[in-house]
Write an enzyme that holds these catalytic residues in place. Sequence first.
Site, mmCIF file in Angstrom:
data_model
loop_
_atom_site.group_PDB
_atom_site.id
_atom_site.type_symbol
_atom_site.label_atom_id
_atom_site.label_comp_id
_atom_site.label_asym_id
_atom_site.label_seq_id
_atom_site.Cartn_x
_atom_site.Cartn_y
_atom_site.Cartn_z
ATOM 1 C CG HIS A 1 -3.365 -12.118 -4.498
ATOM 2 N ND1 HIS A 1 -3.173 -11.046 -5.361
ATOM 3 C CD2 HIS A 1 -2.196 -12.280 -3.841
ATOM 4 C CE1 HIS A 1 -1.940 -10.597 -5.226
ATOM 5 N NE2 HIS A 1 -1.329 -11.324 -4.324
ATOM 6 C CG ASP B 1 -3.248 -14.262 -0.809
ATOM 7 O OD1 ASP B 1 -2.141 -13.845 -0.445
ATOM 8 O OD2 ASP B 1 -3.413 -15.009 -1.796
ATOM 9 C CG HIS C 1 1.693 -18.565 -4.446
ATOM 10 N ND1 HIS C 1 1.368 -17.839 -5.578
ATOM 11 C CD2 HIS C 1 1.749 -17.671 -3.433
ATOM 12 C CE1 HIS C 1 1.253 -16.570 -5.272
ATOM 13 N NE2 HIS C 1 1.475 -16.438 -3.975
#
Length: 327
Positions: free
Chosen positions: A115, A102, A73
């Site tokens: 993000h 992201d 992640h």
Amino acid sequence: MYVRPAAAAAAAFLGFTLTLLGGTAASAATGPSVPSSPSGSGSGPGSGAGPGAGAPTGTAGAPGLLGPVVYAHRGASAYAPENTLAAIDLAMRLGFDWVENDVQRTKDGELVVVHDDTLARTTDVEQAFPDRKPWRVKDFTAAEIATLDAGSWFGEEFTGERVPTLRQYLDRVDRNRQRLLLETKKPELYPGIEKQTLQVLDEAGWLDADHVQRRLVVQSFSADSVRIVHDLRPDLVTAFLGTPTVAELPKYARFTDRINPWHTTISADWVAAVHDLRGAHGKAMEVDTWIVDDAATARKVQGMGVDGIITNAPDVVHQAVLGAFAF
């Protein structure tokens, strides 16, 4: 969830562990063999570790034979600053093929990998541009963002890391022979970001058969954004971030292949209900859950039957779900 380790000790232990293991930790999914570690950003724990191994099989993100796919992640973000090139390089050195990121857009239209919709948490923007509060990504040009330090907030050893453009990020993931779970972040702030993201993917060579079938998934919390991506490129694997009710699932199956929920919101019955449906490509829908950073929770969601686990600490989750088979 934001994870910031007690950096120095954790990094030193991680590097020592990788040395002992010869860098053979691999993701639960069989993935592409990785070349020798690129020079990359030149910083980060475990920088001397060797690559993971394996050959890609099946479709993008298909679950591994031994357990759920493990997705790093924002890169290996428990050990390196999130969404930086250092974080994806470290994920590679740990042996993890899949990284998640992201995507947002700057004032002058460049797609960047970050993000938050503000730059304050993960860069030195408050010091560099003290009069530009609240420091939103969309209020800064790409050139301004390129000057920011996106690493020292996490640890001194990462000083000088930058916020990468999407193209820079794609080139590094490709060079590492990794695979990408790409999130269109807050698309309501950036009209047309889906089409623009696909354009950058295409220009970077990411929309050929190999990438589309085995190395790319596009996801979003916005069902409209996922639907737009599916309409523009029906061949792409897509995922919706959230936990629709069982009754709502069939409408999502029309335009997506996966439902990716927060791990606290699911049960084995819910996962089974997702698996019972055929997604946009006529295959059983899948579930990749997030954010799981501890062994007990990893084993819990594995027991529920999830297909993938998205984590800041991929090594911890990998060890938990594979046990003796982990290395």
